[in-house]
Design an enzyme around this catalytic site. Structure first.
Site, PDB file in Angstrom:
ATOM      1  N   GLU A 130     -30.920 -29.432  29.398  1.00 48.77           N
ATOM      2  CA  GLU A 130     -31.434 -30.624  28.724  1.00 48.77           C
ATOM      3  C   GLU A 130     -32.695 -31.188  29.354  1.00 48.77           C
ATOM      4  OE1 GLU A 130     -28.167 -32.131  31.573  1.00 48.77           O
ATOM      5  OE2 GLU A 130     -28.665 -30.313  30.465  1.00 48.77           O
TER       6      GLU A 130
ATOM      7  N   HIS B  35     -29.104 -27.133  34.095  1.00 45.17           N
ATOM      8  CA  HIS B  35     -29.227 -28.226  33.117  1.00 45.17           C
ATOM      9  C   HIS B  35     -30.259 -27.858  32.048  1.00 45.17           C
ATOM     10  CE1 HIS B  35     -26.748 -31.353  35.040  1.00 45.17           C
ATOM     11  NE2 HIS B  35     -27.097 -30.758  36.160  1.00 45.17           N
TER      12      HIS B  35
ATOM     13  N   CYS C  78     -23.037 -27.458  34.099  1.00 37.77           N
ATOM     14  CA  CYS C  78     -22.911 -27.765  35.529  1.00 37.77           C
ATOM     15  C   CYS C  78     -21.455 -28.113  35.875  1.00 37.77           C
ATOM     16  CB  CYS C  78     -23.896 -28.864  35.918  1.00 37.77           C
ATOM     17  SG  CYS C  78     -24.184 -28.953  37.702  1.00 37.77           S
TER      18      CYS C  78
END
Length: 509
Positions: free
Chosen positions: A169, A167, A79
């Site tokens: 994660e 993202h 990002c």
């Protein structure tokens, strides 16, 4: 040397999640603020740049010199990290026409590149950005797009430098862990050999080398962190470790005796100290949560110091500090001003003039439990819910008295026992009862009553950073409410807290 991935934090709320996902791949990683990069040696296999609430277009946007990394080791920007690298290379990063937040699907995936290997068409990812990389120069190659974002993933040609706008994660990026695995394992070449057993072996060896023949004193709380820390130190130095377990009068019902017995069964050298009276005296008349915390911390230091000085030639203070505590204290914004004053015991090492040993300072909470299991620690300790350092003092809103503690201990005991009885305890991250500074009218038999209100609190979570209220069965809540009101004198109303974190915290104070 343990191979590692460095994660540079630009202030994203998700930075710890990146670390957790890398650790799940059995690869060691560390988070450091972008402006406090540690020395880089051959153990560093790759670099990940986190997201950020900032925009690269801001005058004082976080920035770093990447010349020591780019082209010399694999780099992945997530990002903001991706936008920063693109921006520094002369590409335009512009405000998005529509701020992209939430689920998106990857299209035009470049599957032959190592980063996007095994990523399926229309793979769902999680976006959270106000800026967009509007285009790339001829030094870059686009690896994936979404319907509204042309540059969802890119690679710098001739380098192992990558950027992704989403993202990976967060769990909403359904194949995010595959992308992180591709980067960490296939691109960085990490061997995935960082396991609980290797952690134990290396930590015990390091403790032996550091502590030598010195003595260590450690304050046990009955919780997971201090217990696992104690067993690791005990494996390294044996009876040169002395553990002190203080009863501050704010523990759960029967907890002091039960925990003391379990520690002795584990073979630890433990001294139990009944200091209830000293804590109650210090808390008398205090209602402010921070004043209560400070009073408890001060008395704990006094009691612990007094007991520790009965042991001769102690040079080290053992603590159960875990990684989130360390991260918070060296955050991007500088040392946090809001770290709870009961995290470990601030001021104790200085007062006692001891060096500190923290064997768990690189682990997350769930990793501490896994290590504890490998050490053979009983599940009655490993499976315990987190319990605040100040104990029931911050679950009694207002001033503390022995009578209030006794009431709350009974309520808490019934609630926790009930959760275990119906098989809900292990599904919940943390549960407890709060005694409110409120009285309400009730009817018991033919009499009107005017007595205390208690709130039950139970949350689900993976790490305590965010939490949802536990959707306990209505039948259980009805039964436990009836049991508490019937059995605990002084309580005539039970409520259930249905607030999530954020915006609410897990504890009330």
């Amino acid at each position: 040397m343990t191979e590692k991935i460095l994660i540079l934090d630009f202030g994203s709320q998700y930075t710890q999640l990146i670390a957790r996902r890398v650790r799940e791949l059995n690869v060691y990683c560390e988070i450091h603020p972008f402006n406090k990069i540690p020395p880089v040696d051959s153990s560093v296999k790759g670099l990940i740049l986190s997201g950020s609430p900032c925009s690269v277009r801001e005058a004082n946007a976080p920035d770093i010199d990447l010349t020591a990394f780019k082209g010399k080791m694999p780099v992945l920007g997530v990002c903001y990290g991706a936008q920063l690298m693109a921006h520094k290379a002369g590409n335009d990063v512009l405000p998005s026409k529509i701020r992209e937040y939430g689920r998106a699907k990857l299209v035009s995936i470049h599957n032959t590149d190592k980063l996007m290997k095994e990523i399926t068409p229309d793979s769902q990812v999680w976006m959270s950005h106000g800026d967009t990389i509007s285009g790339l120069n001829d030094k870059f190659e686009i690896l994936a797009s979404t319907e509204s974002v042309k540059v969802a993933a890119y690679k710098v040609i001739g380098e192992q430098t990558y950027g992704i706008q989403f993202h990976p994660e967060v769990t909403h990026s359904l194949e995010g862990k595959i992308i992180l695995r591709n980067f960490v394992v296939h691109i960085c070449g990490c061997s995935q050999d960082w396991t609980p057993d290797t952690f134990i072996d290396s930590t015990v060896a390091e403790l032996k080398a550091t502590l030598g023949n010195d003595k260590v004193v450690l304050g046990l709380s009955g919780g997971v962190d201090s217990s696992v820390a104690a067993v690791l130190i005990d494996k390294a130095i044996g009876d040169r470790l002395t553990c002190i377990f203080v009863d501050n009068g704010l523990l759960r019902k029967n907890e002091y005796d039960e925990v003391l017995a379990s520690y002795k069964h584990m073979g630890l050298n433990v001294i139990g100290v009944d200091a209830k009276g000293q804590f109650y005296s210090a808390l008398k008349g205090l209602s402010d949560p921070e004043q209560k915390r400070k009073a408890i911390g001060r008395v704990f230091i006094e009691v612990f110091d007094q007991e520790a000085h009965k042991i001769t030639d102690v040079k080290w203070l053992g603590q159960g500090t875990i990684y989130p505590d360390i991260i918070e204290s060296v955050s991007v914004k500088g040392p946090s001003a809001t770290i709870k004053s009961h995290h470990n015991v601030g001021g104790l090492p200085e007062k006692m003039k001891m060096k500190v040993v923290e064997p768990l300072k690189t682990l997350f909470k769930d990793e501490v439990r896994i290590v504890g299991k490998s050490l053979g620690i009983d599940n009655t300790i490993l499976g315990r819910h987190p319990f605040p350092g100040p104990g029931l003092a911050i679950r009694i809103l207002g001033d503390i008295t022995a009578e209030k503690v006794a009431i709350l201990q009974e309520v808490d005991h019934l609630f926790i026992s009930g959760l275990k009885r119906v098989g809900e305890y292990d599904k919940v991250w943390q549960a407890g009862a709060i005694l409110l500074p409120v009285k309400s009218v009730g009817v018991m038999g033919d009499e009107r009553t005017y007595e205390n209100v208690v709130s039950l609190r139970a949350v689900t979570s993976t790490d305590g950073m965010t939490a949802d209220w536990a959707h306990l069965p209505y039948e259980f809540l009805a039964d436990i409410s009836s049991e508490i009101i019937n059995k605990v004198k002084g309580v005539n109303r039970v409520v259930y807290d249905i607030s999530s974190k954020p915006p609410a915290t897990i504890e009330w104070e």
